[in-house]
Design a protein around this motif. Structure first.
Motif, PDB file in Angstrom:
ATOM      1  N   UNK A  70       4.241  -0.871   7.685  1.00  0.00           N
ATOM      2  CA  UNK A  70       4.085  -0.612   6.252  1.00  0.00           C
ATOM      3  C   UNK A  70       4.777  -1.679   5.422  1.00  0.00           C
ATOM      4  N   UNK A  71       5.627  -2.459   6.041  1.00  0.00           N
ATOM      5  CA  UNK A  71       6.338  -3.525   5.339  1.00  0.00           C
ATOM      6  C   UNK A  71       7.722  -3.704   5.911  1.00  0.00           C
ATOM      7  N   UNK A  72       8.394  -4.719   5.416  1.00  0.00           N
ATOM      8  CA  UNK A  72       9.770  -4.967   5.832  1.00  0.00           C
ATOM      9  C   UNK A  72      10.646  -5.096   4.601  1.00  0.00           C
ATOM     10  N   UNK A  73      11.889  -4.785   4.767  1.00  0.00           N
ATOM     11  CA  UNK A  73      12.858  -4.882   3.674  1.00  0.00           C
ATOM     12  C   UNK A  73      14.254  -4.860   4.228  1.00  0.00           C
ATOM     13  N   UNK A  74      15.196  -5.258   3.390  1.00  0.00           N
ATOM     14  CA  UNK A  74      16.573  -5.307   3.879  1.00  0.00           C
ATOM     15  C   UNK A  74      17.508  -4.388   3.103  1.00  0.00           C
ATOM     16  N   UNK A  75      17.223  -4.086   1.867  1.00  0.00           N
ATOM     17  CA  UNK A  75      18.102  -3.228   1.052  1.00  0.00           C
ATOM     18  C   UNK A  75      19.564  -3.630   1.188  1.00  0.00           C
ATOM     19  N   UNK A  76      19.808  -4.923   1.224  1.00  0.00           N
ATOM     20  CA  UNK A  76      21.174  -5.425   1.312  1.00  0.00           C
ATOM     21  C   UNK A  76      21.742  -5.453   2.709  1.00  0.00           C
ATOM     22  N   UNK A  77      21.024  -4.950   3.678  1.00  0.00           N
ATOM     23  CA  UNK A  77      21.492  -4.932   5.061  1.00  0.00           C
ATOM     24  C   UNK A  77      20.550  -5.737   5.924  1.00  0.00           C
ATOM     25  N   UNK A  78      20.530  -5.414   7.204  1.00  0.00           N
ATOM     26  CA  UNK A  78      19.620  -6.134   8.093  1.00  0.00           C
ATOM     27  C   UNK A  78      18.159  -5.810   7.753  1.00  0.00           C
ATOM     28  N   UNK A  79      17.283  -6.744   8.055  1.00  0.00           N
ATOM     29  CA  UNK A  79      15.865  -6.516   7.777  1.00  0.00           C
ATOM     30  C   UNK A  79      15.342  -5.403   8.673  1.00  0.00           C
ATOM     31  N   UNK A  80      14.591  -4.502   8.061  1.00  0.00           N
ATOM     32  CA  UNK A  80      14.036  -3.370   8.795  1.00  0.00           C
ATOM     33  C   UNK A  80      12.544  -3.285   8.541  1.00  0.00           C
ATOM     34  N   UNK A  81      11.823  -2.930   9.578  1.00  0.00           N
ATOM     35  CA  UNK A  81      10.380  -2.762   9.488  1.00  0.00           C
ATOM     36  C   UNK A  81      10.071  -1.287   9.324  1.00  0.00           C
ATOM     37  N   UNK A  82       9.284  -0.983   8.309  1.00  0.00           N
ATOM     38  CA  UNK A  82       8.860   0.401   8.082  1.00  0.00           C
ATOM     39  C   UNK A  82       7.487   0.609   8.719  1.00  0.00           C
ATOM     40  N   UNK A  83       7.285   1.782   9.261  1.00  0.00           N
ATOM     41  CA  UNK A  83       6.026   2.133   9.910  1.00  0.00           C
ATOM     42  C   UNK A  83       5.436   3.348   9.217  1.00  0.00           C
ATOM     43  N   UNK A  84       4.116   3.450   9.296  1.00  0.00           N
ATOM     44  CA  UNK A  84       3.459   4.657   8.791  1.00  0.00           C
ATOM     45  C   UNK A  84       2.353   5.038   9.752  1.00  0.00           C
ATOM     46  N   UNK A  85       2.020   6.291   9.742  1.00  0.00           N
ATOM     47  CA  UNK A  85       0.962   6.802  10.599  1.00  0.00           C
ATOM     48  C   UNK A  85      -0.387   6.363  10.040  1.00  0.00           C
ATOM     49  N   UNK A  86      -1.329   6.126  10.933  1.00  0.00           N
ATOM     50  CA  UNK A  86      -2.700   5.829  10.520  1.00  0.00           C
ATOM     51  C   UNK A  86      -3.486   7.138  10.516  1.00  0.00           C
ATOM     52  N   UNK A  87      -4.736   7.064  10.046  1.00  0.00           N
ATOM     53  CA  UNK A  87      -5.604   8.249  10.078  1.00  0.00           C
ATOM     54  C   UNK A  87      -5.800   8.701  11.525  1.00  0.00           C
TER      55      UNK A  87
END
Length: 177
Positions: free
Chosen positions: A56-73
């Motif tokens: 779903x994307x990546x982000x760090x929010x000031x910390x280490x980079x994290x990958x977000x996942x989401x369920x597909x249909x």
């Protein structure tokens, strides 16, 4: 327990990264074996590979980079199918306690002493679970998980009592086989 389906269930609430999924798993299933981070990320990679989840994307929010996942249909369909399946009773009875009783008889051990020691271990675990579920502020997931475990331990204790009462006959059968 299917880690893949549990993670899909946790993703049903919206995109999450591995750290959050691990934390939520451990909160939602308090009496289950905690997931290892490696298991979470390996399972997420397989879900993506199989088309059941996607990045779903990546982000760090000031910390280490994290990958977000989401369920597909497809992941949602897979989860609904799994959640609706009846869990069949175990087709074979594989009981480590029973195996140890028989091996104790075969090897000239003391199955009665083993059953007493196992009973004491079960009773101690039951005390721990009872304290956990009756602790001030215990949430319902903790109470229900503890109740489930307590019922299984109770069934084991009843089986141990029955087996202890039949040890003479069991020993004769094992020795003559």
């Amino acid at each position: 327990m299917s880690t893949r389906h549990i993670l899909l269930g946790l993703l049903a609430g919206g995109p999450s990264h591995g750290y959050d999924l691990k934390r939520r798993h451990d909160e939602r299933f308090p009496q289950a074996r905690p997931l290892a981070y490696g298991q979470v990320y390996t399972t997420l990679q397989r879900l993506v590979r199989d088309g059941l989840a996607e990045v779903d994307g990546t982000g760090s929010d000031g910390g280490p980079e994290r990958t977000a996942y989401r369920s597909t249909a497809e992941g949602s369909r897979e989860l609904a199918h799994w959640a609706g399946e009846i869990a069949p009773p175990a087709p074979f009875v594989t009981n480590e306690i029973f195996a140890k009783v028989v091996v104790s008889i075969l090897s000239g051990g003391d199955p009665e002493a083993y059953l007493r020691a196992q009973r004491a271990a079960h009773m101690e675990r039951m005390r721990e679970l009872t304290a956990l579920k009756t602790a001030k502020g215990a949430d319902l997931a903790t109470v229900l998980s503890a109740d489930y475990a307590l019922n299984h331990l109770d069934a084991d204790l009843r089986w141990m009592a029955t087996t202890a009462a039949r040890l003479t006959t069991l020993t004769a059968e094992v020795d003559t086989a």
